[in-house]
Design an enzyme around this catalytic site. Sequence first.
Site, PDB file in Angstrom:
ATOM      1  N   GLU A  59       0.823  -1.208   0.000  1.00 19.13           N
ATOM      2  CA  GLU A  59       0.000   0.000   0.000  1.00 19.13           C
ATOM      3  C   GLU A  59       0.858   1.259   0.000  1.00 19.13           C
ATOM      4  O   GLU A  59       0.521   2.251  -0.646  1.00 19.13           O
ATOM      5  CB  GLU A  59      -0.948  -0.003   1.207  1.00 19.13           C
ATOM      6  CG  GLU A  59      -2.041  -1.060   1.133  1.00 19.13           C
ATOM      7  CD  GLU A  59      -2.919  -0.896  -0.097  1.00 19.13           C
ATOM      8  OE1 GLU A  59      -3.113   0.239  -0.550  1.00 19.13           O
ATOM      9  OE2 GLU A  59      -3.387  -1.917  -0.624  1.00 19.13           O
TER      10      GLU A  59
ATOM     11  N   CYS B 149     -12.536   1.316 -15.599  1.00 20.92           N
ATOM     12  CA  CYS B 149     -12.913   2.731 -15.453  1.00 20.92           C
ATOM     13  C   CYS B 149     -11.645   3.584 -15.448  1.00 20.92           C
ATOM     14  O   CYS B 149     -11.357   4.296 -14.502  1.00 20.92           O
ATOM     15  CB  CYS B 149     -13.717   2.934 -14.171  1.00 20.92           C
ATOM     16  SG  CYS B 149     -14.602   4.504 -14.102  1.00 20.92           S
TER      17      CYS B 149
ATOM     18  N   CYS C   8     -16.722   0.939 -20.829  1.00 21.15           N
ATOM     19  CA  CYS C   8     -18.072   0.880 -20.249  1.00 21.15           C
ATOM     20  C   CYS C   8     -18.838  -0.357 -20.729  1.00 21.15           C
ATOM     21  O   CYS C   8     -19.716  -0.860 -20.023  1.00 21.15           O
ATOM     22  CB  CYS C   8     -18.840   2.151 -20.599  1.00 21.15           C
ATOM     23  SG  CYS C   8     -18.037   3.663 -19.999  1.00 21.15           S
TER      24      CYS C   8
ATOM     25  N   CYS D 204     -18.291  -2.948 -18.230  1.00 30.05           N
ATOM     26  CA  CYS D 204     -18.382  -2.537 -16.827  1.00 30.05           C
ATOM     27  C   CYS D 204     -19.659  -3.065 -16.170  1.00 30.05           C
ATOM     28  O   CYS D 204     -20.754  -2.898 -16.702  1.00 30.05           O
ATOM     29  CB  CYS D 204     -18.344  -1.015 -16.712  1.00 30.05           C
ATOM     30  SG  CYS D 204     -18.427  -0.436 -15.001  1.00 30.05           S
TER      31      CYS D 204
END
Length: 359
Positions: free
Chosen positions: A34, A192, A199, A202
Amino acid sequence: MDFAPRIVAWQRQHGRHDLPWQNTRDPYRIWLSEIMLQQTQVATVIPYYERFLQRFPDVAALGAADQEDVMPYWAGLGYYARARNLHRCAVEIMRDWNGRFPPTAEAITTLPGIGRSTAAAIAAFAYGERSPILDGNVKRVFTRHFGIAGDPSKREVEQRLWALAEAQVEAAPGLDMASYTQGLMDLGATLCTRGKPACDRCPMADSCIARRDGRQAELPTRKVRKAIPERETCMLVLQHEGSFLLQQRPEPGIWGGLWSLPEFDVADDPDSASRALGLEPEQRYELAAFAHTFTHYRLHIRPWLVPVRAVSLRESALPERWVPADKLESMALPAPVKKLLQGLVDAGMQNSLFTTSKT
DNA sequence: AAGCCGGGGTG
DNA sequence: CACCCAGGCTT
């Protein structure tokens, strides 16, 4: 409606499952990933992550190391405060947490270099804690799906996005937080995307406001960026019997903790700059100038190659070290300095590199 | 609220 | 070239 479960279902079928920091609940490995992934893309991180983990396999190993030993494993990744904080965290965890990673996102946030989103990601992956993240991917997914206009870095917009992030988790009891958090990241990273969102593939397309209104290209709203200033510096490549003089940069500041070349003002000359370090120039060669662009300014670098005879140095405010060419690899060098020195070494110090000869 | 802190990928 | 990326800290 039904937002989070759809993300989870999509993640399980189409998300990423084989990244080096996945398939573990070891907080140390998750935490390291992270931090490395802050403002840094996955493909860039992977080799750094593997090298770092091999050298520092657990928090005890990292906490027992000197910061000096850590920096070479971060050199080239940027945002070097991340590495310094990472090391401070490890020391703190060994000292204050009995070597165990803090058990909640709230406790994790108290560690240096870990904010709300990073803490939530670690807690979700390691403990399954129901804390939402809000990183660049999530901001893009949410501003599009919920049709939120305005610069997402502005406080007002960011607060709305945090509220949306919380609401999606609260609306989904029994949510698999690891899959959900990973799914948000995967969706933002693979479908995205900023440029050409896919899309048609998606899972959220039927409820996406930006998709409905054809505003994918306008969301998230771009921030107004000011023209970046130009700065100029001269660097000394002081060379003696195949070694180069490096100085350790002060922290805080640009390249803090890294080893770089001595610099002097463009109004000064390389000879007096060398003598200021207690070194007598034998020659001075002007090397090809080049530019390096940071987020907030562009730096024009004018390097000078200066062979010197004596190596006795004067007292300096900065730590200094003569480094043989074949030891440069192990040093934590800023990217442009590494490029410059590697170029010199690889070319065998040949004259083809010099734009002008002796002056 | 704005500035600082890097390097690399992408179009 | 502009823009962005698994952000956080300082002022």
